[in-house]
Design a protein around this motif. Structure first.
Motif, PDB file in Angstrom:
ATOM      1  N   ASP A  44       0.820  -1.213   0.000  1.00 24.20           N
ATOM      2  CA  ASP A  44       0.000   0.000   0.000  1.00 24.20           C
ATOM      3  C   ASP A  44       0.852   1.261   0.000  1.00 24.20           C
ATOM      4  O   ASP A  44       0.319   2.365   0.051  1.00 24.20           O
ATOM      5  N   HIS A  45       2.168   1.074  -0.060  1.00 26.67           N
ATOM      6  CA  HIS A  45       3.079   2.216   0.065  1.00 26.67           C
ATOM      7  C   HIS A  45       4.124   2.192  -1.045  1.00 26.67           C
ATOM      8  O   HIS A  45       4.649   1.142  -1.387  1.00 26.67           O
ATOM      9  N   LEU A  46       4.398   3.343  -1.593  1.00 27.59           N
ATOM     10  CA  LEU A  46       5.418   3.494  -2.624  1.00 27.59           C
ATOM     11  C   LEU A  46       6.261   4.713  -2.270  1.00 27.59           C
ATOM     12  O   LEU A  46       5.721   5.803  -2.049  1.00 27.59           O
ATOM     13  N   ASP A  47       7.592   4.529  -2.181  1.00 29.49           N
ATOM     14  CA  ASP A  47       8.482   5.629  -1.792  1.00 29.49           C
ATOM     15  C   ASP A  47       8.986   6.450  -2.963  1.00 29.49           C
ATOM     16  O   ASP A  47       9.269   7.640  -2.811  1.00 29.49           O
ATOM     17  N   ALA A  48       9.161   5.816  -4.132  1.00 30.16           N
ATOM     18  CA  ALA A  48       9.784   6.516  -5.252  1.00 30.16           C
ATOM     19  C   ALA A  48       9.483   5.795  -6.556  1.00 30.16           C
ATOM     20  O   ALA A  48       9.219   4.589  -6.572  1.00 30.16           O
ATOM     21  N   VAL A  49       9.548   6.565  -7.650  1.00 31.03           N
ATOM     22  CA  VAL A  49       9.471   6.006  -9.004  1.00 31.03           C
ATOM     23  C   VAL A  49      10.707   6.493  -9.747  1.00 31.03           C
ATOM     24  O   VAL A  49      10.928   7.707  -9.876  1.00 31.03           O
ATOM     25  N   TYR A  50      11.519   5.550 -10.212  1.00 35.71           N
ATOM     26  CA  TYR A  50      12.730   5.868 -10.968  1.00 35.71           C
ATOM     27  C   TYR A  50      12.486   5.541 -12.430  1.00 35.71           C
ATOM     28  O   TYR A  50      12.076   4.429 -12.773  1.00 35.71           O
ATOM     29  N   LEU A  51      12.737   6.514 -13.300  1.00 37.15           N
ATOM     30  CA  LEU A  51      12.461   6.366 -14.726  1.00 37.15           C
ATOM     31  C   LEU A  51      13.756   6.152 -15.489  1.00 37.15           C
ATOM     32  O   LEU A  51      14.686   6.958 -15.376  1.00 37.15           O
ATOM     33  N   THR A  52      13.796   5.083 -16.294  1.00 34.99           N
ATOM     34  CA  THR A  52      14.984   4.859 -17.121  1.00 34.99           C
ATOM     35  C   THR A  52      15.036   5.871 -18.258  1.00 34.99           C
ATOM     36  O   THR A  52      16.121   6.271 -18.672  1.00 34.99           O
ATOM     37  N   HIS A  53      13.869   6.281 -18.764  1.00 34.30           N
ATOM     38  CA  HIS A  53      13.787   7.337 -19.779  1.00 34.30           C
ATOM     39  C   HIS A  53      12.323   7.716 -19.951  1.00 34.30           C
ATOM     40  O   HIS A  53      11.446   7.096 -19.351  1.00 34.30           O
ATOM     41  N   THR A  54      12.076   8.731 -20.775  1.00 36.97           N
ATOM     42  CA  THR A  54      10.740   9.314 -20.821  1.00 36.97           C
ATOM     43  C   THR A  54       9.981   9.017 -22.110  1.00 36.97           C
ATOM     44  O   THR A  54       9.146   9.820 -22.547  1.00 36.97           O
ATOM     45  N   HIS A  55      10.201   7.867 -22.732  1.00 35.78           N
ATOM     46  CA  HIS A  55       9.314   7.469 -23.823  1.00 35.78           C
ATOM     47  C   HIS A  55       7.929   7.182 -23.236  1.00 35.78           C
ATOM     48  O   HIS A  55       7.820   6.744 -22.086  1.00 35.78           O
ATOM     49  N   PRO A  56       6.865   7.402 -24.020  1.00 28.84           N
ATOM     50  CA  PRO A  56       5.493   7.269 -23.491  1.00 28.84           C
ATOM     51  C   PRO A  56       5.189   5.923 -22.831  1.00 28.84           C
ATOM     52  O   PRO A  56       4.437   5.886 -21.847  1.00 28.84           O
ATOM     53  N   ASP A  57       5.756   4.840 -23.324  1.00 30.72           N
ATOM     54  CA  ASP A  57       5.455   3.523 -22.730  1.00 30.72           C
ATOM     55  C   ASP A  57       6.094   3.347 -21.357  1.00 30.72           C
ATOM     56  O   ASP A  57       5.728   2.442 -20.615  1.00 30.72           O
ATOM     57  N   HIS A 112      18.297   8.639 -21.248  1.00 27.86           N
ATOM     58  CA  HIS A 112      18.274   7.240 -20.787  1.00 27.86           C
ATOM     59  C   HIS A 112      19.267   6.996 -19.647  1.00 27.86           C
ATOM     60  O   HIS A 112      20.410   7.419 -19.697  1.00 27.86           O
ATOM     61  N   LEU A 113      18.780   6.292 -18.624  1.00 26.40           N
ATOM     62  CA  LEU A 113      19.603   5.881 -17.488  1.00 26.40           C
ATOM     63  C   LEU A 113      19.494   4.370 -17.294  1.00 26.40           C
ATOM     64  O   LEU A 113      18.440   3.777 -17.534  1.00 26.40           O
ATOM     65  N   CYS A 114      20.576   3.758 -16.824  1.00 27.04           N
ATOM     66  CA  CYS A 114      20.542   2.408 -16.279  1.00 27.04           C
ATOM     67  C   CYS A 114      20.841   2.542 -14.792  1.00 27.04           C
ATOM     68  O   CYS A 114      21.486   3.499 -14.367  1.00 27.04           O
ATOM     69  N   PHE A 115      20.381   1.583 -14.006  1.00 27.46           N
ATOM     70  CA  PHE A 115      20.624   1.582 -12.560  1.00 27.46           C
ATOM     71  C   PHE A 115      21.321   0.277 -12.207  1.00 27.46           C
ATOM     72  O   PHE A 115      20.808  -0.803 -12.497  1.00 27.46           O
ATOM     73  N   PHE A 116      22.493   0.377 -11.562  1.00 33.85           N
ATOM     74  CA  PHE A 116      23.270  -0.823 -11.238  1.00 33.85           C
ATOM     75  C   PHE A 116      23.687  -0.815  -9.769  1.00 33.85           C
ATOM     76  O   PHE A 116      24.202   0.177  -9.262  1.00 33.85           O
ATOM     77  N   GLY A 121      24.431  -6.930  -7.543  1.00 36.38           N
ATOM     78  CA  GLY A 121      24.715  -7.348  -8.910  1.00 36.38           C
ATOM     79  C   GLY A 121      23.548  -7.140  -9.861  1.00 36.38           C
ATOM     80  O   GLY A 121      23.582  -7.557 -11.010  1.00 36.38           O
ATOM     81  N   VAL A 122      22.492  -6.463  -9.397  1.00 39.96           N
ATOM     82  CA  VAL A 122      21.290  -6.256 -10.207  1.00 39.96           C
ATOM     83  C   VAL A 122      21.421  -4.974 -11.028  1.00 39.96           C
ATOM     84  O   VAL A 122      21.863  -3.940 -10.523  1.00 39.96           O
ATOM     85  N   CYS A 123      21.001  -5.067 -12.291  1.00 43.47           N
ATOM     86  CA  CYS A 123      20.985  -3.909 -13.183  1.00 43.47           C
ATOM     87  C   CYS A 123      19.600  -3.765 -13.789  1.00 43.47           C
ATOM     88  O   CYS A 123      19.020  -4.744 -14.264  1.00 43.47           O
ATOM     89  N   PHE A 124      19.081  -2.544 -13.759  1.00 42.15           N
ATOM     90  CA  PHE A 124      17.875  -2.202 -14.500  1.00 42.15           C
ATOM     91  C   PHE A 124      18.348  -1.445 -15.732  1.00 42.15           C
ATOM     92  O   PHE A 124      18.896  -0.352 -15.616  1.00 42.15           O
ATOM     93  N   ALA A 125      18.151  -2.047 -16.914  1.00 40.72           N
ATOM     94  CA  ALA A 125      18.771  -1.531 -18.133  1.00 40.72           C
ATOM     95  C   ALA A 125      17.824  -0.769 -19.041  1.00 40.72           C
ATOM     96  O   ALA A 125      18.237  -0.307 -20.108  1.00 40.72           O
ATOM     97  N   GLY A 126      16.553  -0.622 -18.651  1.00 42.86           N
ATOM     98  CA  GLY A 126      15.631   0.109 -19.512  1.00 42.86           C
ATOM     99  C   GLY A 126      15.626  -0.468 -20.915  1.00 42.86           C
ATOM    100  O   GLY A 126      15.574  -1.687 -21.100  1.00 42.86           O
ATOM    101  N   ASP A 127      15.715   0.422 -21.920  1.00 40.75           N
ATOM    102  CA  ASP A 127      15.696  -0.017 -23.316  1.00 40.75           C
ATOM    103  C   ASP A 127      17.088   0.031 -23.950  1.00 40.75           C
ATOM    104  O   ASP A 127      17.206   0.075 -25.181  1.00 40.75           O
TER     105      ASP A 127
END
Length: 193
Positions: A44-57, A112-116, A121-127
């Motif tokens: 029921d709680h969300l602290d933050a939203v991190y965006l890899t980039h701002t394409h509409p999808d 565009h951003l990636c998060f590592f 050892g986890v990476c969020f690579a977006g597109d």
């Protein structure tokens, strides 16, 4: 725990990763589906939203998230209405229980951003890259194949042998030998350029 809230959604969206922990956060907001009940199934709680980039999808659900959870967004392009707070290249952020580095990786889109996380050892690579050597489109506005190749190389150098899984903006996550998929993406992007 990492949950892909867009799994099974049959609409034009991106993967949306909910990461539980000290900082319960979303990586990307998705689009064209009602994300709020999907989140409420888990928390029921969300602290933050991190965006890899701002394409509409990747940003279509931002307003719904702001309304439902009174949450702010972070991304590279603070001039975009979907971004409340700017993330700088190299800035460290908390996602779940781990500290991640924001890595500026243009080529698919300028912001565009990636998060590592070196700790997990986890990476969020977006597109930027996808499973089996796929890579982000460069035929859209702000796309640049040469810059994308440089960004893939930058991510490869930043993650080295420490990356254990890559969560991509589309398609399946890479949880077995992700270095191989990064290498394949670098090779594939460099062919016929």
């Amino acid at each position: 725990m990492i949950h892909n809230l867009a799994q099974g959604i049959r609409a034009f969206t991106c993967n949306v990763f909910l990461v539980e922990g000290d900082t319960t956060a979303l990586v990307d907001a998705g689009a064209n589906f009602d994300i709020v009940p999907k989140i409420r199934e888990v928390t029921d709680h969300l602290d933050a939203v991190y965006l890899t980039h701002t394409h509409p999808d990747h940003i279509g659900n931002v307003d719904a998230l702001r309304d439902a959870f009174d949450v702010e967004t972070w991304g590279y392009d603070a001039g975009n209405l979907a971004v409340d707070n700017r993330l700088e290249d190299g800035e460290r952020i908390q996602i779940g229980d781990d500290v991640y580095e924001a890595i500026h990786t243009p080529g698919h889109k300028d912001d565009h951003l990636c998060f590592f996380s070196r700790g997990s050892g986890v990476c969020f690579a977006g597109d930027l890259v996808f499973a089996n050597g796929g890579f982000g489109r460069t035929d859209l506005p702000e796309g640049d194949r040469e810059v994308l190749i440089e960004s893939i190389d930058r991510l490869r150098q930043a993650t080295g042998d420490e990356v254990t899984e890559i969560h991509t903006g589309h398609g399946p996550s890479i949880v077995t030998r992700p270095q191989d998929d990064l290498e394949l993406a670098a090779q594939a992007a460099g062919v016929n350029r």
